[in-house]
Scaffold this active site. Structure first.
Site, PDB file in Angstrom:
ATOM      1  N   ASP A  16       2.604  -2.972  -2.129  1.00 57.90           N
ATOM      2  CA  ASP A  16       2.341  -2.082  -0.997  1.00 57.90           C
ATOM      3  C   ASP A  16       1.457  -2.775   0.044  1.00 57.90           C
ATOM      4  OD1 ASP A  16       3.585  -0.276  -2.644  1.00 57.90           O
ATOM      5  OD2 ASP A  16       1.880   1.089  -2.827  1.00 57.90           O
TER       6      ASP A  16
ATOM      7  N   HIS B 124      -0.526  -4.844  -4.547  1.00 56.57           N
ATOM      8  CA  HIS B 124      -0.700  -4.779  -3.085  1.00 56.57           C
ATOM      9  C   HIS B 124      -0.750  -6.173  -2.480  1.00 56.57           C
ATOM     10  CE1 HIS B 124      -2.028  -0.926  -4.647  1.00 56.57           C
ATOM     11  NE2 HIS B 124      -1.823  -0.405  -3.458  1.00 56.57           N
TER      12      HIS B 124
HETATM   13 ZN   LIG Z   1      -0.928   1.647   0.659  1.00 57.83          ZN
END
Ligand SMILES: [Zn+2]
Length: 237
Positions: free
Chosen positions: A46, A189
């Protein structure tokens, strides 16, 4: 009055689950794991693209591993060449909103507008139209169901999240390897919300350690579409 307190508390608990629970579909259709029938899992990232995304692409390429990158439209606008690199390497791209807002308490028009802008930005720069959505912070809200329907998006939460924005690489890799199972959707991430040049060194190191361990455990790395729709038939996913 006192008798209503447990009911109110139960209501709060329900809403907290509805908004953040990985299996909640209260605000729109969603999934959080694939089938347990195959020795396969999906690595997802992400908050990208970021300046450090190519380092992750290099590790994945070395192991011929596919992944899915849930991108923020604003980051795609900032680093379109990195977004195109992700696409040309054969990875899947998902929608992680344009500006990474909490959808909580946003208006339906605001939610639709932000997700639409991300969808259009990703399509413009990469030529790919996402079919999967990861809501920022995993938070969903009223209006999301309609936006998802209009944009053809299904929400994808996660089976295991790495907490890679706060844990060390050792802990992240160990946590992911321990919890991995057939059909797992793992969340890491490659950016930090909309930050420019974020420090994701810990995440890169965790990926470097984790991928070979999971390959040794016999897992095949698939994109979210491959994991959830192995026959590519709409009825199967
Ligand atoms: Zn996020």
């Amino acid at each position: 009055m006192l008798a209503s307190l447990p009911i109110a508390a139960a209501g709060c608990t329900f809403m907290a689950w509805a908004v953040r629970g990985r299996a909640s579909t209260v605000f729109g259709p969603g999934v959080w794991r694939g089938s347990g029938d195959r020795r396969a899992l999906a690595l997802t990232f992400d908050d990208g693209p970021s300046e450090a995304t190519p380092a992750i692409l290099e590790i994945l390429a070395r192991h011929s591993a596919s992944a899915t990158f849930f991108m923020c439209g604003a980051n795609v606008d900032r680093l379109p060449e990195v977004a195109r690199h992700v696409a040309s390497a054969g990875h899947e791209i998902g929608n992680h909103s344009y500006s990474h807002p909490y959808l909580f308490l946003k208006t339906p028009a605001g939610i639709r507008g932000d997700l639409t802008r991300a969808q259009e930005t990703i399509a413009t720069h990469t030529g790919l139209e996402p079919r999967w959505l990861r809501a920022p912070f995993g938070v969903r809200w009223f209006g999301l169901r309609r936006a998802q329907h209009e944009l053809g998006l299904t929400s994808v939460m996660w089976t295991t999240i790495g907490y890679d924005w706060k844990l060390g690489a050792d802990e992240v890799a160990a946590r992911m390897a321990t919890h991995a199972a057939n059909g797992s959707i793992l969340c890491l991430h490659d950016g930090r919300e909309l930050r420019v040049k974020p420090d994701i060194g810990g995440t890169v190191e965790a990926v470097r350690r984790l991928v070979p361990v999971l390959l040794d455990q016999g897992y095949r790395f698939e994109t979210v579409s491959q994991l959830l729709c192995p026959t590519n038939s709409p009825s199967a996913c």
